[in-house]
Design a protein around this motif. Structure first.
Motif, short mmCIF file in Angstrom:
data_model
loop_
_atom_site.label_atom_id
_atom_site.label_comp_id
_atom_site.label_asym_id
_atom_site.label_seq_id
_atom_site.Cartn_x
_atom_site.Cartn_y
_atom_site.Cartn_z
N ASN A 440 0.82 -1.21 0.00
CA ASN A 440 0.00 0.00 0.00
C ASN A 440 0.85 1.26 0.00
OD1 ASN A 440 -2.41 -1.42 -0.04
ND2 ASN A 440 -2.60 -1.47 2.19
N ASP A 441 1.87 1.29 0.87
CA ASP A 441 2.74 2.47 0.93
C ASP A 441 3.52 2.64 -0.37
OD1 ASP A 441 1.88 2.97 3.47
OD2 ASP A 441 3.65 2.17 4.48
N LYS A 443 2.71 1.65 -3.48
CA LYS A 443 1.86 2.12 -4.57
C LYS A 443 1.43 3.57 -4.36
CE LYS A 443 -0.05 -2.37 -5.95
NZ LYS A 443 -1.29 -3.16 -6.12
N LYS A 444 1.19 3.94 -3.11
CA LYS A 444 0.83 5.32 -2.81
C LYS A 444 1.95 6.28 -3.25
CE LYS A 444 -0.20 8.37 1.11
NZ LYS A 444 -0.37 8.45 2.60
N LYS A 447 2.10 6.39 -7.19
CA LYS A 447 0.99 7.12 -7.79
C LYS A 447 1.09 8.62 -7.53
CE LYS A 447 -2.09 3.13 -7.74
NZ LYS A 447 -3.31 2.50 -7.22
N ALA A 448 1.63 8.99 -6.37
CA ALA A 448 1.85 10.40 -6.11
C ALA A 448 2.92 10.97 -7.05
CB ALA A 448 2.28 10.60 -4.65
N ASN A 461 -8.46 3.27 -6.27
CA ASN A 461 -7.64 3.78 -5.16
C ASN A 461 -7.26 5.24 -5.33
OD1 ASN A 461 -7.61 1.18 -4.00
ND2 ASN A 461 -5.93 0.57 -5.35
N SER A 464 -6.86 7.81 -2.38
CA SER A 464 -5.75 7.71 -1.42
C SER A 464 -4.45 8.32 -1.94
CB SER A 464 -5.50 6.24 -1.06
OG SER A 464 -5.05 5.53 -2.20
N ILE A 465 -4.47 8.82 -3.19
CA ILE A 465 -3.25 9.38 -3.77
C ILE A 465 -3.11 10.83 -3.35
CG2 ILE A 465 -1.99 9.84 -5.89
CD1 ILE A 465 -3.74 7.76 -7.26
#
Length: 551
Positions: A440-441, A443-444, A447-448, A461, A464-465
């Motif tokens: 999760n961390d 991919k976050k 994506k950011a 998702n 969450s970005i």
């Protein structure tokens, strides 16, 4: 599996070394061992060369990430009463794959029709410093004759308020940089001069003290009174450090000044080394997967036998001593060797199922316990425009906290255009990677980073970005296709059955090459790692540096 039985039996059946997997480390060892006269059989269960370092078509990459590797059927006990058969299993290094296609029918059709025109790097982003050890090895081994390179046009660092800014990596670049004040330019020039004097043999009085060399690099930069902006560029865009060096809670491995100076020297000596590559980085035409193939070709010239699409399903162990003897193929042929190398996806089930009660199975503990030292999140995007309209091929580094306050790792990115024969004309491939503790961390973070430069398709998702504001929102390239996945970092191990390291989180191959050369030295302590040769096949079509670069 029926096609496996159509293979003619491999002859001979005895080898000095059997290697399973054609990743970069395995291919280098095959070339190095064949160069000193070892008899080698090189197998790969995949239909392509490169394993975890392969360059794949859009369709093949999607299939690879979303389909687990096939596990062959259990072969049963060996007919030879002196052997114990131990099943092998493949545990995928990549997991948590997320594939996102564009919602446009036209773009989906375009991607489908051009799927085979993409060469997407499974282990990206990757590039070579023009002055790193991999270049030297390519030249020494003769593998360079099978490769062509092109220089990466520009190197950028992402700044929260300024977007992409050039990495000031030379005297000329520093003075041309409009994002640096005159004071910052002078500070950076003085620091580079200090490093140059330290590295020079002629200036014994201008050396950095031993105490400073053993101190954290970030502390030394603070001692030099360099401003935060300059420190960030030196640490993350030039020294390529992964973790926030100012945060002791997350960074347990501070870069020492002596190592930081070495990295700065490598970067500096790479800038302009080749006439057609003004920056520090090179990239192989047709993709990263060309590197292992080049070493496989060198090994084949020396007699190494290659068989693709051939799974190895079992180990053959001596029933009395517990020592390795050979392998059993999915075709049910048994082959024997003194040593075995497996790519890092192979392991054995625990507990052992078919071994006799008195079998000394402790020798297999090295395979049962995989040494996983972390994870790296990887992402790939396909766009129809460049992140910089004036540049086709470029590298980008996002320092910690450049995207949002909780960002504790740097993010590396690489954009490659169609002039490197990896994608159709008018398209670009962007690779991203960052170290992470969980999917999760990771991919976050990716994506950011993508959201800062690109317009991402809407996914489940998206909320969450972290949103990074941009003054050029309407000019951001639109992502046609993207993939995110998490890859385990597995260390290499040595015994009569050895395993190679997985792709790491670095942009270059230096650490991987160090581990590979060490493994070769443990296997063959009395042999030179690629002895010099003057044989006719070593003649290359080369420039003055022995490396072919396109302008």
């Amino acid at each position: 599996m029926s096609e496996l039985f159509s293979y003619p039996p491999i002859d001979p059946v005895n080898f000095d070394l059997i290697i399973v997997g054609t990743g970069l480390s395995e291919s280098i060892i095959a070339a190095a061992a064949s160069a000193v006269g070892k008899t080698i059989l090189h197998l790969d269960p995949n239909p392509f060369y490169g394993s975890h370092f392969a360059s794949l078509s859009l369709h093949d990459l999607t299939s690879y990430l979303t389909s687990p590797p096939a596990t062959a059927a259990t072969p049963g006990d060996s007919d030879d009463s002196d052997d114990v058969v131990i099943d092998l299993i493949r545990e995928p290094l990549c997991s948590d794959a997320e594939i996102v296609f564009s919602t446009s029918d036209d773009e989906a059709t375009f991607l489908g029709e051009n799927s085979r025109k993409f060469n997407l790097d499974l282990g990206g982003p990757r590039a070579l410093f023009s002055a790193d050890r991999t270049i030297d090895l390519l030249l020494k081994s003769g593998a360079a004759q099978y490769l062509e390179f092109k220089g990466i046009d520009e190197s950028f660092v992402y700044e929260a308020n300024a977007g992409l800014v050039n990495v000031p990596d030379s005297r000329g670049a520093i003075f041309r940089d409009k994002n640096l004040s005159l004071k910052e330019k002078n500070q950076l020039m003085r620091f580079f001069k200090l490093v140059q004097q330290h590295l020079s043999d002629d200036n014994q009085d201008e050396k950095i003290s031993e105490e400073d060399m053993e101190s954290p690099f970030v502390s030394f930069l603070e001692k030099m009174k360099l401003p935060p902006k300059i420190k960030s560029i030196l640490l993350y865009a030039i020294a390529m450090v992964d973790y926030d060096q100012s945060n002791n809670e997350v960074c347990t491995d501070l870069l020492k000044t002596k190592d930081g100076i070495d990295r700065l020297a490598q970067y500096s000596s790479s800038v302009g080394r080749f006439p057609n590559a003004p920056g520090p980085f090179l990239y192989p035409i047709y993709g990263e997967g060309e590197l292992p193939q080049a070493f496989c070709r060198r090994a084949a010239v020396k007699g190494c036998i290659y068989v693709l699409r051939m799974p190895v399903i079992s180990l053959l162990m001596d029933k009395v001593t517990g020592f390795y003897k050979g392998v059993r193929l999915a075709s049910h042929q048994d082959l024997y060797s003194h040593q075995l190398i497996l790519d890092p996806s192979f392991t054995i089930p625990s507990p052992l199922s078919l071994s006799p009660r008195d079998f000394p199975s402790e020798r297999l503990q090295i395979l049962r316990e995989r040494d996983i030292k972390g994870m790296v999140a990887r992402g790939i995007c396909i766009t129809k425009s460049s992140i910089n309209p004036d540049v086709s091929n470029c590298s980008v580094v996002y320092p910690p906290r450049s995207l949002y306050p909780e960002q504790v790792t740097s993010i590396k990115a690489l954009q490659i255009g169609s002039n490197l024969a990896v994608c159709p004309a008018g398209t670009f491939i962007l690779y991203f990677s960052t170290m992470c503790h969980n999917a999760n961390d990771g991919k976050k973070l990716l994506k950011a980073a993508m959201n800062a430069l690109l317009t991402l398709p809407v996914s489940e998702n998206s909320e969450s970005i972290p949103i990074v504001q941009s003054d050029t929102e309407d000019r951001k390239p639109i992502v046609l296709w993207s993939a995110f996945y998490i890859q385990k970092l597995v260390k290499s191990k040595f015994e009569s059955i050895s395993s190679t390291p997985s792709p790491d989180g670095n942009l270059n191959y230096d650490d991987l090459l160090d581990a590979t050369e060490k493994l070769f030295g443990q296997m063959y302590p009395n042999e030179e790692f690629f002895p010099k040769t003057t044989s006719p096949e070593a003649t290359m079509d080369e420039d003055d540096n022995g490396l072919t670069l396109e302008s």
